[in-house]
Design an enzyme around this catalytic site. Structure first.
Site, short mmCIF file in Angstrom:
data_model
loop_
_atom_site.label_atom_id
_atom_site.label_comp_id
_atom_site.label_asym_id
_atom_site.label_seq_id
_atom_site.Cartn_x
_atom_site.Cartn_y
_atom_site.Cartn_z
N THR A 1 -17.13 23.10 7.11
CA THR A 1 -18.44 23.77 7.18
C THR A 1 -19.35 23.34 6.03
O THR A 1 -20.56 23.14 6.22
CB THR A 1 -18.26 25.29 7.18
OG1 THR A 1 -17.55 25.68 8.36
CG2 THR A 1 -19.61 26.01 7.15
N SER B 1 -21.77 23.42 16.30
CA SER B 1 -20.94 24.12 15.34
C SER B 1 -20.34 23.05 14.44
O SER B 1 -20.26 21.87 14.83
CB SER B 1 -19.82 24.89 16.05
OG SER B 1 -18.78 25.24 15.16
N THR B 2 -19.92 23.44 13.25
CA THR B 2 -19.14 22.50 12.44
C THR B 2 -17.97 21.95 13.24
O THR B 2 -17.60 20.78 13.10
CB THR B 2 -18.60 23.20 11.17
OG1 THR B 2 -19.70 23.56 10.33
CG2 THR B 2 -17.64 22.30 10.39
N ASN B 3 -17.43 22.79 14.12
CA ASN B 3 -16.20 22.45 14.81
C ASN B 3 -16.33 21.38 15.87
O ASN B 3 -15.32 20.86 16.36
CB ASN B 3 -15.59 23.71 15.42
CG ASN B 3 -15.37 24.79 14.38
OD1 ASN B 3 -15.36 24.51 13.19
ND2 ASN B 3 -15.22 26.03 14.84
N LYS C 1 3.91 -15.70 -20.13
CA LYS C 1 4.36 -15.02 -18.92
C LYS C 1 3.18 -14.68 -18.03
O LYS C 1 2.19 -14.12 -18.48
CB LYS C 1 5.12 -13.75 -19.29
CG LYS C 1 5.85 -13.08 -18.13
CD LYS C 1 6.76 -11.97 -18.65
CE LYS C 1 7.64 -11.41 -17.54
NZ LYS C 1 6.88 -10.57 -16.62
N SER D 1 2.03 -10.43 -20.29
CA SER D 1 2.83 -9.63 -21.22
C SER D 1 2.14 -9.54 -22.57
O SER D 1 1.47 -10.47 -23.02
CB SER D 1 4.22 -10.26 -21.39
OG SER D 1 4.95 -9.58 -22.39
N SER D 2 2.34 -8.39 -23.21
CA SER D 2 1.83 -8.21 -24.57
C SER D 2 2.83 -8.72 -25.61
O SER D 2 2.51 -8.76 -26.80
CB SER D 2 1.55 -6.72 -24.82
OG SER D 2 2.75 -5.98 -24.70
N THR E 1 18.02 -14.75 5.27
CA THR E 1 18.23 -13.43 5.84
C THR E 1 19.12 -12.65 4.89
O THR E 1 20.10 -13.19 4.36
CB THR E 1 18.91 -13.51 7.23
OG1 THR E 1 20.16 -14.19 7.11
CG2 THR E 1 18.02 -14.24 8.22
#
Length: 467
Positions: free
Chosen positions: A101, A140-142, A324, A318-319, A187
């Site tokens: 609504t 209606s909202t509905n 990397k 990477s830090s 697989t």
């Protein structure tokens, strides 16, 4: 800040006079500070709401429920919103009580005030043109809100199809480029039989093409709308000719083949089409997640993993570890897929929570579906542009793994039998020798015949492009 006073059944309230929305929208703003996401952040939903209001005004003019000046002003105001204006005025949180609504009233109030301005009146002069009596006439909202949601999802679906198509085409281009790159298929993460890298990438493309078909199919379900059913599907307070006139007008505006739902009471409470659509989005998310898993595996290493392909480097990985590079784009897509799967669960639970003639949880359903589509569009675009188009094949690595693999023995089974092939495979594993070496040593095949059987074109049953 200049203010204006508006009134509803709960009393009066001072509103910022710069706001095009009204008192009911402001109450929803005060009540629902939940997700931090406003309906204006989903432009397709705002556009669809405006389309519904314009179509309703057009229908109400036809049945004599609105004067021409009011109908024209409402349609003109709605058209501006359809064109992308005033979306910032749609401020209600996407998650809200009231079965939507607040969203519907946000649209009614913005359009009413814009229409008043076009007629030369001040904001809030609702005695001249009212959000409920005029903009929301015969609605209606509905029925208005879920109808708008169905349009919005289709509009977003068109964008999603475009994004998937772009990703599919990126995989097809790589399939053509890699058609002659021989590699081992696997697989259960174990060596299987040879294939081409082009075939592997074409499989990704085909899987995505299937999802485009499923989304198009799901879009057709959303063309069945309950507009005209008003509160619970009985059509109370609506003209008998209104529903069909409104749906016809909306179909033209949205450029969608809309039809009235078979039973408006059933359609007003049933969330089945939304559940189905969410499931289709989950299916796409699962496939994108699997593809991303494969890209990460195929590019793993680069020296101690499979290393059959190289993904474009997007950022340092990477830090602490110099040099990397991580597969950050597929990782992000994986996480997006998990979110879409979680959204689908929320849609499922909300749909099940419907009671009697309405489902009050519609806002959560619509939010999660639109959010999933937004995530999937971005994910497909990102994966195509920042990953797939820049992938390169490590040809020598792929060939080396085929040469070293015991999996090539499968190609010899028709000639030497399963028992001999098993013995050769076992010996090759135990002695770290090649299949070719042992087959020749045991005199099971001639050099010429062995080379013919292990020819890539023979093993792959394709000599050119994988298409």
């Amino acid at each position: 800040m200049t203010t204006r006073i508006e009134q509803d059944l709960l009393g009066e309230m001072a509103l910022d006079n710069n706001a095009w929305y009204g008192i009911q929208t402001q109450r929803a703003l005060d009540n629902f500070a939940i997700s931090g996401t406003r309906i204006g952040e989903f432009p397709d939903l705002v556009t669809a709401l405006a389309m519904v209001k314009a179509a309703a005004a057009d229908a109400n003019l036809r049945v004599g429920y609105l004067t021409k000046d009011k109908a024209d002003a409402i349609k003109a105001a709605s058209q501006e919103i359809i064109e992308g204006k005033y979306h910032e005025q749609f401020v209600v949180d996407v998650i809200q009580g009231g079965a939507g609504t607040s969203t519907n009233m946000n649209a009614n109030e913005v359009i009413a005030n814009l229409a008043l301005a076009k007629l030369g009146h001040e904001k809030g002069a609702y005695h001249l043109l009212h959000p409920n009596d005029d903009v929301n006439r015969c609605q209606s909202t509905n029925d208005a809100y879920p109808t708008a949601a169905r349009i919005a999802i289709q509009l977003s679906g068109d964008k999603l199809i475009t994004a998937i198509t772009g990703l599919k085409q990126a995989f097809e281009a790589k399939a053509d480029a890699f058609f002659d790159v021989i590699k081992m298929g696997r697989t259960q993460l174990q060596d299987a039989v040879p294939m081409s890298l082009g075939q592997e990438f074409m499989a990704f493309a085909i899987n995505l093409d299937d999802e485009i078909a499923r989304i198009r199919q799901a879009n057709t379900l959303l063309c069945h709308v309950n507009l005209g059913g008003t509160a619970i599907g009985t059509g109370i307070n609506s003209h008998s000719d209104y529903a069909q006139a409104a749906i016809d007008s909306l179909a033209r505006l949205a450029n969608k083949p809309l039809v009235q739902a078979r039973n408006l009471i059933a359609a007003t409470s049933d969330m089945g089409d939304f559940v189905y659509y969410s499931g289709v989005l989950k299916r796409l998310a699962v496939k994108l997640g699997k593809i991303s898993n494969d890209l990460r595996l195929l590019s793993s290493g680069p020296r101690t993993g499979l290393g059959e392909i190289t993904l474009p480097a997007m950022q340092p990985g990477s830090s602490i570890m110099p040099g990397k590079i991580n597969p950050v784009i597929p990782e992000a897509v994986n996480q997006s897929a998990y979110q879409v799967i979680a959204n689908d669960l929320a849609v499922t639970l909300a749909a099940e929570a419907g009671q009697l003639q309405l489902n009050a949880m519609e806002p959560l359903i619509i939010y999660n579906i639109l959010n999933s589509m937004k995530i999937l569009v971005s994910s497909c675009d990102m994966l195509a542009s920042r990953c797939v188009r820049g992938i390169t094949a490590n040809r020598s690595r792929c060939r080396q793994l085929v040469t070293d693999s015991i999996g090539t023995i499968t190609a010899l089974v028709p000639e030497i039998g399963y028992g001999n092939a098993s013995a050769i495979a076992k010996q090759a594993m135990a002695e770290n020798k090649s299949v070719v070496e042992l087959v020749l040593h045991c005199g099971l095949l001639s050099q010429e015949r062995l080379e013919a059987l292990l020819d890539p074109a023979s093993m792959l049953q394709v000599a050119t492009s994988p298409r």
